[in-house]
Motif scaffolding. Sequence first.
Motif, mmCIF file in Angstrom:
data_model
loop_
_atom_site.group_PDB
_atom_site.id
_atom_site.type_symbol
_atom_site.label_atom_id
_atom_site.label_comp_id
_atom_site.label_asym_id
_atom_site.label_seq_id
_atom_site.Cartn_x
_atom_site.Cartn_y
_atom_site.Cartn_z
ATOM 1 N N VAL A 121 47.352 54.441 89.013
ATOM 2 C CA VAL A 121 47.998 55.444 88.219
ATOM 3 C C VAL A 121 48.782 56.465 88.730
ATOM 4 O O VAL A 121 50.193 56.498 87.829
ATOM 5 C CB VAL A 121 47.125 56.106 87.344
ATOM 6 N N CYS A 124 52.102 54.538 89.852
ATOM 7 C CA CYS A 124 53.199 54.239 88.262
ATOM 8 C C CYS A 124 53.549 55.399 88.320
ATOM 9 O O CYS A 124 54.936 55.053 87.610
ATOM 10 C CB CYS A 124 51.718 53.666 87.222
ATOM 11 N N ARG A 157 50.031 50.130 84.908
ATOM 12 C CA ARG A 157 48.842 51.578 83.798
ATOM 13 C C ARG A 157 48.600 51.273 83.130
ATOM 14 O O ARG A 157 47.660 52.243 83.441
ATOM 15 C CB ARG A 157 50.361 52.743 83.995
#
Length: 572
Positions: A121, A124, A157
Amino acid sequence: MKNYTIYIVVLCSGLLLAGCGKDFLNKNPQGALSEEQVLNSDGVEANLLGAYGILNGNVRGTWGNVGAAPSQWLFGEVPSDNAHKGSEPTDDPGMNLIELLTPNPASTHLTHMWQVYYEGVARCNRTLVLLRRDQEGENTISAARAVEIQAESRMLRAHYYFYLWRVFRNIPWIDENTAFDEAQTMPNNEDVYPRIVADAQFAVDNLPEAKINGEMGRMDRTTAKAYLGKLYLYQRNYGLALPLFKEVIGGKDITSMPFQNNFNVDTEDGPEVVMASKHAINPDGSGDNANVGDMLTGIHGTSPVGCCGFHQPSIDLVNAYKVDANGLPYFNNAYRVDPYLSDFGITDTAAKRRYVVSDTLRVDPRLDYTVGRRGVPYLDYGVMPGDGWIRAVSWGGPFIGMKSMINQSQFASNAVPGAPYITGLDVNIIRLADVILMAAECEVELGNLSGALAYVNAIRVRAATLPAKQVDAVDVANYLVAPYPSFPDVNYARNAVRMERRLELAMEGHRFYDLVRWGIAKETIESYSAFEGRYLPAYNGIIFNTWNNYYPIPQIEIDRSGRTLIQNDGYN
C-alpha cells in the motif's frame, strides 16, 4: 516482471505507518535517492515497479515469507478442509494454531501478512504522490501515461487492501492523501471495502486493454474487470459481478487451454492467466524474486526437492475427487463412504512394501495433477514412493501437493542451485477457470441455471482432456469425469458450482475464503474435522466460532499504534 531484474531504492514514506515494521527502514540508508532525484518519469516508473514487487509477498529475502505468500496457502487452504500444515508438529507450531482455528495475535505469520501488504500500500501511495508532484511541476510524464500509472497503482492498492481485508477485515485505510502523523494512529473502525471497490473501478475505467510494454505481470483492463467482479461477488452483488465476468470470459474457449499448463514454468504465460505474481530466479542464482512464499511447500525426504514438507492435501480433499459411475462428483460428503487412504494405516512392514495403487479407483483426473499419492507418477520425478517423501505421515497424512512444484528437468534454469524448492514458478492470483466458476455462481444466484450449467461443464470438459497417469502403459486409476446432464434445481446447482471450485482450484488459496463468504464454514469444517480426525487425531474436535471468519490483528501493530487499532472480536 520476468526475465529482468530492476534494482531500485524506495524510501519508506510516512504513509507506511507501523506496517513498515523494520528498524532499518527508520534509518537514513546509504545511497538513498532524494525526492528530487526520483521526481521525474524514470523515478515514478521505478517506484511503480517497486509497488509491483510486493505481489510476491517478499520484503525480507528468501526465508520467512509464508504468511504473505501470494498463493495464500497458509490462511486460505490450511484452515479449511483442503489441506494440513504438514511437516511435523514441532516445526513452526504457530501454523498449527492457524490450522486448528486458534490463531494467536502474536503470530509472526499474521504480523508479516500485515506488514508486507501495508508495505505494498505504501509503495502504491508513494507512486501516486510522486506522480501528482510531477504533474504539478516539471510534468515529465504525458497525461495519458499519468492516468495509466494512477490506474496501475490503484489496482495494485486494491489488491493489497483486499488481501488485508480478507484476512483481518477491520483495517485502517491509508492513502496518498494521508499525513504522516495521521497515518501512525489511523483507527480501524471504518468499513474500507467501498474504497477498495472504488480503486478497482478506477482501474477498470482507465487501464489499457493490452499489457503495458507487453509485460505479463502488469495490470490491464481485463485484470481489473475480473478483480472488480470478485469484489462484488464477495458482497453478493451478483448483478454487478456477472457482466464483468462475462466480459473477461469474452468467448474464450477454456477447453483448449490445458489445465496442467497453469502449473508449468514453461507454459505459465498462457491464455488462462488473468492476474499472476511473476517469479524468477535472479541472474546470480538467488531467489528473492522467486516464489519464496511457497518454498516450504516443497516435497521432502528422498524426493528430488528434499524440503520442506508443508501444505499437504487432506484425506478429505483426495476423496472429494472420487466420482460415481456417471463421472459426477458425490455431494453431501458421500465420498467419505469407504474412503481411499493410499497406504496410510498399514503397519505390517511386508504389507507396506507390497502395496500397489488400485487402478480401479474411479476418480476425476485432476486429482493426480493436484495431489501426489503413492504409486502414481509425480511430474517427471518418477513414481511417488509414499512415506519417503513425507516428513510425518501420522501428522500430515499420506499425500503431498503438486501445483507449486516444477519438473526436475527445469531445476537448472528455474530453481535456486542447491535449493530446488525455491523456483521461478508464477502464482496465479486469478485465472480464467476461477472467473468462469465465479460467473457460474452468479448465474445460480440470479436464477439462470442453464447458464451456470454451461460454465461448469466447460470446466469439466477441459478436465476430461487431462492425460491419464500411467505405469508400464497402464492407467493407475479409473479416470472419469463427465459434464452434468442438467441442474434440476437451485440447491443442486449451488452444490455443483461449489464442488467444482473445490476440485478445480484446490491448493490454490481459495477454499477457506470461499467457505466463509458462502456462510458454510462452520458446518463444513466441523464435519471435516470429525472425518479427518478418525485418521489424524490432531484434527478431531475443531470448533469454528463466529470470530474465525477472520484473524486477529497482530498485537505488535496494536501496540505500535498506541492502541488506536482495536483488536477483532473474539481475540481480546
